[in-house]
Scaffold this active site. Structure first.
Site, short mmCIF file in Angstrom:
data_model
loop_
_atom_site.label_atom_id
_atom_site.label_comp_id
_atom_site.label_asym_id
_atom_site.label_seq_id
_atom_site.Cartn_x
_atom_site.Cartn_y
_atom_site.Cartn_z
N THR A 108 0.83 -1.21 0.00
CA THR A 108 0.00 0.00 0.00
C THR A 108 0.86 1.26 0.00
O THR A 108 0.72 2.13 -0.88
CB THR A 108 -0.92 -0.01 1.25
OG1 THR A 108 -1.62 -1.25 1.26
CG2 THR A 108 -1.90 1.13 1.23
N ARG A 112 6.88 -10.38 -5.13
CA ARG A 112 5.90 -10.68 -6.17
C ARG A 112 6.26 -10.03 -7.51
O ARG A 112 7.06 -9.09 -7.55
CB ARG A 112 4.52 -10.15 -5.74
CG ARG A 112 4.03 -10.74 -4.44
CD ARG A 112 2.94 -9.91 -3.83
NE ARG A 112 3.42 -8.60 -3.38
CZ ARG A 112 2.65 -7.66 -2.83
NH1 ARG A 112 1.37 -7.86 -2.69
NH2 ARG A 112 3.18 -6.52 -2.44
N GLY A 131 0.97 9.42 10.01
CA GLY A 131 0.81 9.28 8.56
C GLY A 131 1.29 10.52 7.81
O GLY A 131 2.47 10.86 7.85
N ASP A 173 0.17 0.12 18.75
CA ASP A 173 0.58 1.00 17.65
C ASP A 173 0.80 2.43 18.16
O ASP A 173 1.85 3.04 17.89
CB ASP A 173 -0.50 0.95 16.56
CG ASP A 173 -0.24 1.90 15.42
OD1 ASP A 173 0.59 1.58 14.57
OD2 ASP A 173 -0.87 2.99 15.39
N LYS A 193 4.31 4.87 18.50
CA LYS A 193 4.35 6.23 17.93
C LYS A 193 4.69 7.26 19.01
O LYS A 193 5.48 8.17 18.76
CB LYS A 193 3.02 6.56 17.26
CG LYS A 193 2.79 5.74 15.99
CD LYS A 193 1.36 5.87 15.50
CE LYS A 193 1.14 5.15 14.19
NZ LYS A 193 -0.29 5.03 13.85
N1 HSE Z 1 -3.06 1.03 11.99
C1 HSE Z 1 -2.62 2.38 11.99
C2 HSE Z 1 -3.78 3.30 12.39
C3 HSE Z 1 -2.08 2.74 10.62
O1 HSE Z 1 -4.92 2.82 12.46
O2 HSE Z 1 -3.56 4.47 12.67
C4 HSE Z 1 -1.21 3.96 10.58
O3 HSE Z 1 -0.03 3.83 11.32
#
Ligand code: HSE
Length: 402
Positions: free
Chosen positions: A11, A44, A129, A196, A200
């Site tokens: 992605t 791939r 992001g 997650d 961060k």
């Molecule tokens: N899984 C993460 C989120 C993706 O939902 O923010 C971005 O780091």
């Protein structure tokens, strides 16, 4: 010409290629050089893809090509991303990554290797992001002593909590719907358990302190215990429930970071950050508050941040951009001593005991039968746990921010 190799055509990797292609003119102008995607590494094949001819399966082709200046590591995971990044940096090739797991685990080492080899290890896309947050902390707020960061750093959990708030739905139902729509992973553990967001905030906290904040030492609580009933109370209190990742440098010099659901008031700048959006609230001792908001995930926003790092690399060939993140681990204060007010739900029959044990409190009235709910005075986590144990029968408790 700056020759770029993209590691991982998933992605984010395919997003990087798309951003470089779509905004070619802008990007080349801002880089002062033209960017050329020379290789795409993936296991791939991609028959019919316009970049099919660039796909290679052997990383050695990239490592052995002296023309490659910049590598975009968009593979995710620790292995082999760590080994590939290290090799590239030792060869003087800059690495730009969206890989928060790798940055949180090996950031100081990879930054040091970049410095020793006159190149760069940049990771703007690893937190928030597409939101510029690493660069503002590193290069813009340099006149500040940053003493607090509070962020909504996970889009999946923010989407789930926003839906729960809007629809009065329960966690499991919203999670299922989010998975069906592709907003949540099939294995949502890293998001819903707060892991997650923990990685961060470890990255942001390390940049805030200039030392290494180990994510393993950060107190982390996810959103799986938040219920529709909690939102009924939150609404009655004019608050919302958000998964916050925060780090604080206290006046006594101690430091802590934590990830947990918090009830925040309407007046809080993070209150209206809804859906998959992320936001980071930074406090500096001169500027005061500043906030950074935008799309915290997704192909093109994340890829845009990776490419912004590529542009920075192109502007600094042969030079390392300063980044303060030492190997030395920061001593984190024990969560037991951190102080908050707590929202508490108990059974109605425990009202008398709750008043006896918690003393001064504010009762919360909402349309819920058979329960007694209240907000405590500010107290340490340890004190709260002792009182809650004594009371027994706590149905849920959520910390209050502000
Ligand atoms: N899984 C993460 C989120 C993706 O939902 O923010 C971005 O780091």
């Amino acid at each position: 010409m700056i020759n770029v190799a993209v590691l991982g055509y998933g992605t984010v990797g395919s997003g990087v290629v798309e951003v470089i292609e779509k905004n070619k003119e802008e990007i080349n102008k801002k880089s002062g050089e033209s960017l050329n995607i020379k290789y795409i590494l993936d296991l791939r094949d991609f028959p019919g893809d316009p970049y099919e001819s660039k796909v290679v399966h052997d990383v050695e082709i990239i490592m052995n090509d002296p023309e490659i200046n910049v590598i975009c590591e968009t593979m995710g995971g620790i292995h082999p991303a760590y080994e590939f990044s290290k090799r590239a940096l030792l060869l003087g090739k800059s690495v730009c990554t969206s890989n928060k797991e790798l940055v949180a685990n090996h950031g100081p080492e990879l930054i040091r290797l970049a410095k020793e080899n006159k190149c760069n290890y940049l990771f703007e896309a690893s937190v928030g992001g597409g939101i510029p947050i690493i660069r503002p902390i590193n290069y813009s707020l340099t006149a500040e002593k940053i003493d607090g960061i509070t962020g909504i750093l996970n889009g999946t959990t923010n989407y789930i909590l926003s839906k729960m708030a809007e629809e009065g739905a329960d966690f499991e139902d919203v999670l299922k719907e989010a998975q069906e729509k592709g907003y949540a992973e099939r294995n949502p553990e890293a998001d819903v358990e707060g892991y997650d967001a923990c990685r961060k905030i470890a990255i942001l906290s390390s940049l805030m302190t200039g030392k290494n904040v180990k994510y393993e030492d950060i107190y982390t609580e996810g959103i799986t215990k938040i219920t529709a009933t909690d939102f009924v109370y939150a609404k009655a209190m004019g608050r919302s429930i958000k998964l916050l990742a925060m780090s604080r440098e206290c006046e006594d010099g101690s430091f802590y970071a934590m990830v947990a659901p918090f009830m925040i008031p309407m007046s809080h700048p993070l209150y209206s950050v809804s859906g998959v959006f992320n936001a980071v609230f930074v406090h500096g001792n001169m500027l005061g508050d500043s906030m950074y908001y935008g799309k915290g995930a997704g192909k093109l926003p994340t890829a845009s941040a990776v490419v912004s790092d590529v542009v920075d690399c192109a502007r600094h060939i042969g030079k390392t951009i300063m980044c303060f993140w030492d190997d030395e681990d920061v001593k984190q204060a024990k969560v037991d001593n951190i102080r908050h007010r707590f929202f508490v739900r108990t059974k109605a029959e425990l009202e008398k005991e709750a008043i006896e044990i918690f003393g001064m409190m504010r009762v919360v009235v909402a349309d819920v039968e058979g329960e007694y709910a209240f907000i405590t005075e500010e107290m340490s986590e340890r004190e709260f746990d002792e009182k809650a144990k004594k009371l027994g029968g706590v149905l849920n408790r959520i910390r209050l921010e502000a």
